[in-house]
Design an enzyme around this catalytic site. Structure first.
Site, mmCIF file in Angstrom:
data_model
loop_
_atom_site.group_PDB
_atom_site.id
_atom_site.type_symbol
_atom_site.label_atom_id
_atom_site.label_comp_id
_atom_site.label_asym_id
_atom_site.label_seq_id
_atom_site.Cartn_x
_atom_site.Cartn_y
_atom_site.Cartn_z
ATOM 1 N N SER A 145 58.379 25.962 -69.413
ATOM 2 C CA SER A 145 57.360 26.338 -70.420
ATOM 3 C C SER A 145 57.962 26.230 -71.836
ATOM 4 O O SER A 145 59.266 26.646 -71.766
ATOM 5 C CB SER A 145 56.689 27.384 -70.037
ATOM 6 N N TYR A 163 57.220 36.696 -68.040
ATOM 7 C CA TYR A 163 57.016 35.089 -67.877
ATOM 8 C C TYR A 163 57.961 34.228 -68.463
ATOM 9 O O TYR A 163 58.536 33.461 -67.958
ATOM 10 C CB TYR A 163 55.463 34.501 -68.014
#
Length: 241
Positions: A145, A163
C-alpha cells in the site's frame, strides 16, 4: 505434472474485492485460480462464478492468521493441482481505518493488522515454498500500500498507523525473501494497487480505481519473465520510492 499454471490468491472472498479481480484476470490468461478466503461458502461461490464464465478456478478455506490453515491450504493446492506457479498475498486487515495518530492507536487493532498483513503472508510463503521451488518460474506477490510512505517519509501524522506499519513491514519482508530466494528463480515483489474502490461501506472516493484496473499491476508482478525484477515495491510496473 499438470501443464496449466496455477495461482493461489488470498483474500478472494468479496465480489467487489481486489483478490477476486486478480483471480479473474489471471484465469482469463489461462491460469487455474485457487481462491482462498475465511468464508468458504462465499469464496466457493466466486470460484463457481468464474467456472460459469468458462474459466478454471476453485476455492479453499484459509484464515491466514492460523499456521495450520496455511499448511492445509498448501496441501490442498498440492493434492488438487500438483503445482503452484504464483502466490498472491492479498489478504489484509485495516482495523484502525479511522485512527489518525500512532499515539491513539488501539494496540489490539495493530496486532490484528500485523497478524494478517505480515505474519499471515509470511506463514503462507513458508507453507507454499516447496511448491514454488518446484515451479518452472515461481512468483510471490505481496499486495502492499502507498500507506507505507507515511512511515518511510516520517509524516507528522499517520492514518491507520497499525495497517501502515504492517504494510511497511511487509515491504521489508518482501526484500528479505527476495534476497534469500534470489538464486532459486522465484521472483518476490510487493505491489501497491493504488486507491481501489473495494469498500463502498467506507465511502470510496470518486477517483478510486476499479478492482479490475488495480488488479493489472498485481497480475504484472505475478507473470514477470525470468529476467524480471525482484525485491521491489511497484505501482503499475514502476518502482515506488
Amino acid at each position: 505434472m499438470n501443464e496449466t499454471q496455477v495461482v493461489l490468491v488470498t483474500g478472494a472472498s468479496r465480489p467487489q474485492g481486489l483478490g477476486f479481480a486478480v483471480a479473474r484476470e489471471l484465469a482469463t490468461r489461462g491460469y487455474h485460480a485457487v481462491l482462498a478466503g475465511r468464508d468458504l461458502d462465499r469464496t466457493r461461490a466466486l470460484a463457481e462464478k468464474l467456472v460459469a464464465e468458462g474459466l478454471s478456478a476453485d476455492a479453499v478455506r484459509l484464515d491466514v492468521t492460523d499456521p495450520a490453515d496455511a499448511a492445509a491450504c498448501a496441501e490442498y493446492v498440492r493434492s488438487t493441482t500438483g503445482r503452484l506457479d504464483a502466490l498472491v498475498n492479498n489478504a489484509a486487515a485495516m482495523p484502525d481505518f479511522t485512527t489518525t495518530s500512532v499515539l491513539d492507536v488501539d494496540l489490539a487493532e495493530a496486532r490484528t493488522a500485523y497478524a494478517v498483513d505480515v505474519l499471515g503472508a509470511w506463514a503462507l510463503v513458508q507453507a507454499c515454498l516447496p511448491l514454488l521451488r518446484a515451479a518452472p518460474a515461481g512468483r510471490i506477490v505481496n499486495v502492499s500500500s502507498a500507506a507505507v510512505a507515511q512511515i518511510s517519509g516520517l509524516a507528522q501524522s499517520v492514518r491507520s498507523p497499525g495497517y501502515s506499519l504492517a504494510k511497511y513491514a511487509l515491504n521489508a519482508l518482501t526484500a528479505s525473501l527476495a534476497a534469500e530466494l534470489r538464486d532459486t528463480g522465484i521472483l518476490v515483489n510487493a505491489v501497491d494497487p493504488g486507491s481501489v474502490a473495494t469498500h463502498p461501506e467506507r465511502g470510496d472516493d470518486a477517483d478510486d480505481r476499479s478492482p479490475a484496473e488495480a488488479a493489472l499491476g498485481v497480475v504484472w508482478a505475478a507473470t514477470l519473465p525470468a529476467d524480471g525484477p525482484t525485491g521491489g515495491f511497484f505501482l503499475d510496473g514502476h518502482p515506488v520510492r
